[in-house]
Enzyme design. Structure first.
Site, PDB file in Angstrom:
ATOM      1  N   ASP A  32       0.914  -1.227  -0.158  1.00  0.00           N
ATOM      2  CA  ASP A  32      -0.223   0.257   0.182  1.00  0.00           C
ATOM      3  C   ASP A  32       1.165   1.045   0.025  1.00  0.00           C
ATOM      4  OD1 ASP A  32      -2.581  -1.244  -0.310  1.00  0.00           O
ATOM      5  OD2 ASP A  32      -2.527  -1.630   2.614  1.00  0.00           O
ATOM      6  N   SER A  76     -13.524  -2.081  -3.608  1.00  0.00           N
ATOM      7  CA  SER A  76     -12.677  -1.934  -2.722  1.00  0.00           C
ATOM      8  C   SER A  76     -13.179  -0.870  -1.919  1.00  0.00           C
ATOM      9  CB  SER A  76     -11.360  -1.587  -3.293  1.00  0.00           C
ATOM     10  OG  SER A  76     -10.898  -2.536  -4.064  1.00  0.00           O
ATOM     11  N   GLU A 116     -16.458  -2.779  12.530  1.00  0.00           N
ATOM     12  CA  GLU A 116     -16.609  -3.546  12.010  1.00  0.00           C
ATOM     13  C   GLU A 116     -14.937  -4.279  11.884  1.00  0.00           C
ATOM     14  OE1 GLU A 116     -18.660  -5.595   8.711  1.00  0.00           O
ATOM     15  OE2 GLU A 116     -20.739  -3.657   9.189  1.00  0.00           O
ATOM     16  N   LYS A 118     -11.898  -6.249   9.516  1.00  0.00           N
ATOM     17  CA  LYS A 118     -11.793  -6.724   8.535  1.00  0.00           C
ATOM     18  C   LYS A 118     -10.970  -7.674   8.414  1.00  0.00           C
ATOM     19  CE  LYS A 118      -9.938  -4.106   4.474  1.00  0.00           C
ATOM     20  NZ  LYS A 118      -9.264  -5.241   3.654  1.00  0.00           N
ATOM     21  N   ASP A 120      -9.326 -11.248   7.201  1.00  0.00           N
ATOM     22  CA  ASP A 120      -8.690 -11.203   5.807  1.00  0.00           C
ATOM     23  C   ASP A 120      -8.300 -12.020   5.391  1.00  0.00           C
ATOM     24  OD1 ASP A 120      -5.965 -10.087   4.436  1.00  0.00           O
ATOM     25  OD2 ASP A 120      -5.161 -10.567   5.929  1.00  0.00           O
ATOM     26  N   ARG A 139     -14.452 -12.838  -5.786  1.00  0.00           N
ATOM     27  CA  ARG A 139     -14.074 -11.312  -5.960  1.00  0.00           C
ATOM     28  C   ARG A 139     -13.437 -11.499  -8.099  1.00  0.00           C
ATOM     29  NH1 ARG A 139     -11.059  -7.245  -6.402  1.00  0.00           N
ATOM     30  NH2 ARG A 139     -11.909  -5.060  -5.904  1.00  0.00           N
ATOM     31  N   TYR A 227     -20.678  -9.991   6.143  1.00  0.00           N
ATOM     32  CA  TYR A 227     -21.585  -8.933   6.058  1.00  0.00           C
ATOM     33  C   TYR A 227     -22.316  -7.359   5.352  1.00  0.00           C
ATOM     34  CZ  TYR A 227     -16.794  -8.404   3.542  1.00  0.00           C
ATOM     35  OH  TYR A 227     -16.243  -8.880   2.414  1.00  0.00           O
ATOM     36  N   LYS A 292     -18.400   1.687   8.690  1.00  0.00           N
ATOM     37  CA  LYS A 292     -19.146   1.632   7.875  1.00  0.00           C
ATOM     38  C   LYS A 292     -21.061   2.759   8.323  1.00  0.00           C
ATOM     39  CE  LYS A 292     -18.656  -2.702   6.532  1.00  0.00           C
ATOM     40  NZ  LYS A 292     -19.888  -3.842   6.125  1.00  0.00           N
ATOM     41  N   LYS A 316      -6.729   1.137   8.289  1.00  0.00           N
ATOM     42  CA  LYS A 316      -5.934  -0.455   8.237  1.00  0.00           C
ATOM     43  C   LYS A 316      -4.888  -0.534   9.455  1.00  0.00           C
ATOM     44  CE  LYS A 316      -5.624  -1.926   3.705  1.00  0.00           C
ATOM     45  NZ  LYS A 316      -5.563  -3.314   3.596  1.00  0.00           N
ATOM     46  N   CYS A 410      29.853  -9.958 -10.146  1.00  0.00           N
ATOM     47  CA  CYS A 410      29.117 -10.639  -9.433  1.00  0.00           C
ATOM     48  C   CYS A 410      29.992 -10.807  -8.435  1.00  0.00           C
ATOM     49  CB  CYS A 410      28.973 -10.934 -10.391  1.00  0.00           C
ATOM     50  SG  CYS A 410      27.931 -13.074  -9.573  1.00  0.00           S
ATOM     51  N   CYS A 413      31.614 -14.411  -9.698  1.00  0.00           N
ATOM     52  CA  CYS A 413      32.842 -15.228 -10.560  1.00  0.00           C
ATOM     53  C   CYS A 413      33.330 -13.558 -10.939  1.00  0.00           C
ATOM     54  CB  CYS A 413      31.084 -15.536 -11.156  1.00  0.00           C
ATOM     55  SG  CYS A 413      30.427 -14.578 -12.118  1.00  0.00           S
ATOM     56  N   CYS A 426      24.208 -11.050 -13.502  1.00  0.00           N
ATOM     57  CA  CYS A 426      25.540 -11.328 -13.378  1.00  0.00           C
ATOM     58  C   CYS A 426      24.746 -11.853 -14.572  1.00  0.00           C
ATOM     59  CB  CYS A 426      25.220 -12.292 -11.969  1.00  0.00           C
ATOM     60  SG  CYS A 426      26.979 -13.646 -13.190  1.00  0.00           S
ATOM     61  N   CYS A 431      28.162 -18.940 -13.456  1.00  0.00           N
ATOM     62  CA  CYS A 431      28.055 -18.740 -12.503  1.00  0.00           C
ATOM     63  C   CYS A 431      28.214 -19.270 -11.306  1.00  0.00           C
ATOM     64  CB  CYS A 431      27.794 -17.136 -12.337  1.00  0.00           C
ATOM     65  SG  CYS A 431      27.814 -16.619 -10.677  1.00  0.00           S
TER      66      CYS A 431
HETATM   67  S1  IVH Z   1     -17.650  -4.213   3.640  1.00  0.00           S
HETATM   68  C1  IVH Z   1     -17.251  -1.973  -0.770  1.00  0.00           C
HETATM   69  N1  IVH Z   1     -17.158  -5.315   5.777  1.00  0.00           N
HETATM   70  O1  IVH Z   1     -12.653  -5.615   2.813  1.00  0.00           O
HETATM   71  C2  IVH Z   1     -17.117  -4.346  -0.074  1.00  0.00           C
HETATM   72  N2  IVH Z   1     -15.512  -5.577   3.550  1.00  0.00           N
HETATM   73  O2  IVH Z   1     -11.101  -3.905   1.321  1.00  0.00           O
HETATM   74  C3  IVH Z   1     -17.307  -3.605   1.144  1.00  0.00           C
HETATM   75  N3  IVH Z   1     -13.640  -6.569   4.191  1.00  0.00           N
HETATM   76  O3  IVH Z   1     -13.155  -6.725  -0.598  1.00  0.00           O
HETATM   77  C4  IVH Z   1     -17.350  -4.941   1.736  1.00  0.00           C
HETATM   78  N4  IVH Z   1     -14.093  -7.160   6.022  1.00  0.00           N
HETATM   79  O4  IVH Z   1     -13.148  -8.575   0.713  1.00  0.00           O
HETATM   80  C5  IVH Z   1     -16.913  -5.076   4.167  1.00  0.00           C
HETATM   81  N5  IVH Z   1     -16.569  -5.865   7.855  1.00  0.00           N
HETATM   82  C6  IVH Z   1     -16.105  -6.163   6.449  1.00  0.00           C
HETATM   83  C7  IVH Z   1     -14.823  -6.804   5.515  1.00  0.00           C
HETATM   84  C8  IVH Z   1     -14.692  -6.473   4.304  1.00  0.00           C
HETATM   85  C9  IVH Z   1     -13.065  -7.729   5.298  1.00  0.00           C
HETATM   86  C10 IVH Z   1     -12.360  -7.080   2.828  1.00  0.00           C
HETATM   87  C11 IVH Z   1     -13.837  -7.258   1.686  1.00  0.00           C
HETATM   88  C12 IVH Z   1     -13.604  -5.844   0.830  1.00  0.00           C
HETATM   89  C13 IVH Z   1     -12.178  -5.734   1.090  1.00  0.00           C
HETATM   90  C14 IVH Z   1     -12.118  -3.740   1.218  1.00  0.00           C
END
Ligand code: IVH
Length: 680
Positions: A32, A76, A116, A118, A120, A139, A227, A292, A316, A410, A413, A426, A431
């Site tokens: 990022d 995203s 909420e 996020k 991974d 996706r 979610y 949200k 993040k 290198c 060599c 190299c 080598c």
């Molecule tokens: S809301 C626009 N809620 O994070 C998509 N996303 O970086 C709205 N993700 O593509 C998604 N936990 O795959 C939402 N509690 C959560 C989430 C979540 C993980 C992921 C999701 C999204 C990505 C965006």
């Protein structure tokens, strides 16, 4: 090299590692940061979005899967992270203010925020009709994804039936993930079976969900949190996000228990920070929080950009970073001759392990960060990924810190090096370091998987028996091996048996083992599936060399393969040195064939029969056939009732008349491209 070009080349490289080889070298946060720096520089220079690299976010689509277009794009999220341009708190507060204005709300009107975790994992779209799971789609590129219904069903991660009124249809979105305990257990059994372990839970989950044999997913413990409801028909949805989550839970979906509601941006930010500090206690990975707008009626009013909805923001987390002294920079020579700088550090404890070496990625990055010997650098380690030097603590730079000069020869060599893009190579294929690395790679688990032929044994064989080419491994005798350190008669005989069975790993593994530029696991499998045998692949390379455009078109049709990659692969296969290695392997009895299969089933093409006639405006007959067959269709020479489409070009003859008489659909090249989802 100009910084913008350097950054773009780095992003390209890391995308390739992440998406095509599923082996990321840097953490998401570092990625990022690179991308943010790239866009900041693009903004400074007024570069239009269309001219920037990577404007379509990462694509998980995999060859062999049917692709399905999402009814609404899977977008995203805009993100807030601590960084040079301020704190995440500040970004969240500014976002809330902006959102109020966009939604036409007074600054005093209540605006509740939901926070909420996020997750991974791997995002998934699930459509239910009449209470039954109708389809599950990954996706993909956000517009179209892979159909993974069978895999999701077998995983047991989501309910297959839910109690909703008849006639109701809705699409719920969520995240598939592999809990830590399941990840560890799975890796233990993979290692015990001699297979490559998963890199981290997220990559592991994404890889598993693309297994063709869906039954293999049963009982692995893949889980999901849902979610979001993207759309619903014939159903009344609650008007707040919190109530939607509660509704999903009553239907039997797993929803995250750590969702909280807040009245102000300050409270929401405090909740995010506090949760980030505690996250070690969770049994699954999260990479941040999502904030949200709780009132869903505002979601429509706010709308979306091309990239993200305006009702959500990602907070993040920063991974753990520590300062330490950079004592030296050593240079490693890789299997294709790439020189990589490695930081030798004063020991520092990070994520429970002591770190003394860290990656500096490449010389361009080292110079961009202005890393000097004796500097205090920040080191980061996240997940399973190797430690990285992320920045220099400039305030602590001593006058004695020494700038580092790129190597001009290198270190192994002494051949003068070459600079290509952001990398230094190299160029000497003989080598010693390269030969050793190539042999190590050839024998490794990801390639020919020769059990018992580890790095130490290869190193000894290189020095004592002057091995230079992979085929020579198959000529080793038990006596040759028994002479090595820590190898007795028994292990020598086991190794000979392991070498014999490694001859039958098939074309994809051989291609991986050859250490060709750009050819990782994914491309090797795609090449094997498209071409079927090394002989066919070499034939393509020869034809390409002779100026025939068809081989390039055939490789270009493989999903995600850039034209430059396809050219490079064909050029390498045509080179005398590579041919010699392949000839020697053939002579040693190594099997170089693969089962032939479609590269990617495209709905509307897969399983259908096409007939081509006349001259198409841009595609040759071979190219059109390759595109159709790699999309899962078949091509026939004659029109019959079974023909789904006649693709007609200029001067079409009797086939056109026959198709008309049988009522077969007649299409032109543009319509064929549309069917294949190729655009104009
Ligand atoms: S809301 C626009 N809620 O994070 C998509 N996303 O970086 C709205 N993700 O593509 C998604 N936990 O795959 C939402 N509690 C959560 C989430 C979540 C993980 C992921 C999701 C999204 C990505 C965006």
């Amino acid at each position: 090299m100009d910084e913008l070009t350097t950054l773009e080349a780095q992003l390209r490289f890391h995308d390739e590692r992440y998406y095509r080889q599923a082996e990321p070298e840097i953490t998401d946060t570092q990625y990022d940061e690179l991308r943010d720096r790239y866009h900041a520089l693009c903004n400074e220079r007024g570069l239009a979005p269309a001219d920037r690299y990577g404007m379509t976010p990462g694509d998980d689509r995999t060859p062999g899967f049917t692709t399905v277009r999402h009814r609404l794009p899977m977008l995203s999220l805009e993100k807030a992270a601590d960084g040079e341009d301020g704190s995440a708190e500040g970004k969240l507060a500014a976002w809330v203010e902006r959102t109020r204005k966009l939604a036409d709300l007074a600054s005093t009107a209540p605006l509740a925020l939901l926070v909420e975790p996020k997750i991974d994992g791997m995002s998934v779209s699930l459509t239910y009709r009449d209470g039954r799971l109708l389809q599950a789609v990954s996706r993909g590129d956000g517009i179209s994804g892979d159909l993974i219904t069978d895999q999701v069903r077998a995983s047991g991660a989501v309910p297959l039936e839910v109690a909703v009124p008849a006639g109701g249809t809705f699409e719920v979105r969520g995240e598939l993930y592999l809990p830590h305990a399941r990840f560890k257990a799975l890796n233990k059994s993979l290692v015990a079976a001699g297979t490559k372990p998963l890199i981290n839970p997220r990559n592991g989950c994404a890889g598993l969900m693309k297994r063709k044999d869906a039954s293999a997913l049963e009982g692995l413990g893949i889980s999901a949190f849902v979610y979001h409801v993207a759309w619903a028909e014939g159903l009344e949805l609650p008007s707040s996000q919190q109530a939607v989550i509660a509704w999903l839970a009553t239907l039997g979906f797993a929803t995250n228990p750590h969702v909280t509601r807040h009245a102000t941006a300050g409270d929401a930010a405090a909740a995010c920070r506090a949760f980030g500090d505690e996250r070690g206690g969770l049994t699954y990975d999260i990479d941040g929080m999502v904030i949200k707008i709780d009132d869903r009626r505002l979601h429509d009013r706010l709308g979306t950009t091309e990239h993200h909805p305006r009702w959500g923001l990602a907070w993040k987390f920063a991974p753990e970073r520590k300062p330490t002294e950079l004592r030296a920079i050593t240079v490693q020579v890789g299997k294709s001759g790439k020189l990589t700088p490695v930081a030798e550090l004063a020991p520092v404890v990070l994520a429970q392990t002591t770190v003394t070496r860290a990656s500096l990625h490449n010389f361009a990055e080292l110079e961009r960060k202005d890393v000097r010997l004796g500097d205090i650098v920040l080191v980061e380690k996240a997940g399973e990924i190797i430690p990285q030097v992320v920045a220099v603590v400039l305030e602590r730079r001593q006058p004695s810190a020494v700038a580092y000069a790129r190597p001009i020869v290198c270190p192994e060599c002494q051949t003068p090096v070459l600079t290509e893009d952001i990398f230094i190579f190299c160029p000497n294929p003989t080598c010693g370091a390269q030969v050793r690395e190539r042999l190590r790679h050839f024998a490794s688990r990801g390639a020919m998987d020769v059990q018992g032929l580890g790095e130490a044994a290869i190193d000894q064989l290189c020095t004592t028996r002057t091995l230079t080419s992979p085929a020579q491994l198959f000529a080793l005798t038990a006596e040759d091996i028994a002479g090595l350190e820590r190898k007795g008669d028994k292990s020598a005989h086991n190794l000979i048996a392991a070498l014999a069975s490694a001859k039958n790993r098939g074309l994809a593994r051989v291609l991986i083992g050859l250490c060709l530029h750009h050819v990782g696991e994914k491309l090797a499998e795609d090449l094997a599936a498209t071409c079927g045998s090394m002989a066919a692949l070499l034939d393509l390379a020869s034809r390409h060399q002779a100026g025939d455009p068809a081989p390039l078109a055939q490789l270009d049709a493989i999903d995600g393969v850039a034209d430059t990659t396809a050219r490079s692969v064909l050029d390498q296969l045509a080179s005398p040195a590579v041919r010699q290695v392949i000839d020697d392997l053939t002579a040693a009895g190594v099997n170089m064939t693969a089962e032939r299969k479609a590269v990617r089933n495209v709905a509307g093409v897969a399983g259908k029969t096409f007939v081509l006639t006349g001259t198409l405006p841009t595609l040759s007959r071979d190219q059109a056939e390759a595109l159709i067959t790699t999309a899962g269709g078949t091509c026939s020479g004659a029109v019959s009732k079974k023909t789904a489409y006649l693709v007609a070009g200029d001067e079409a003859g009797s086939k056109l008349a026959k198709a008309q008489s049988l009522g077969v659909k007649i299409i032109d090249e543009a319509a064929l491209r549309a069917l294949l989802d190729l655009g104009e």
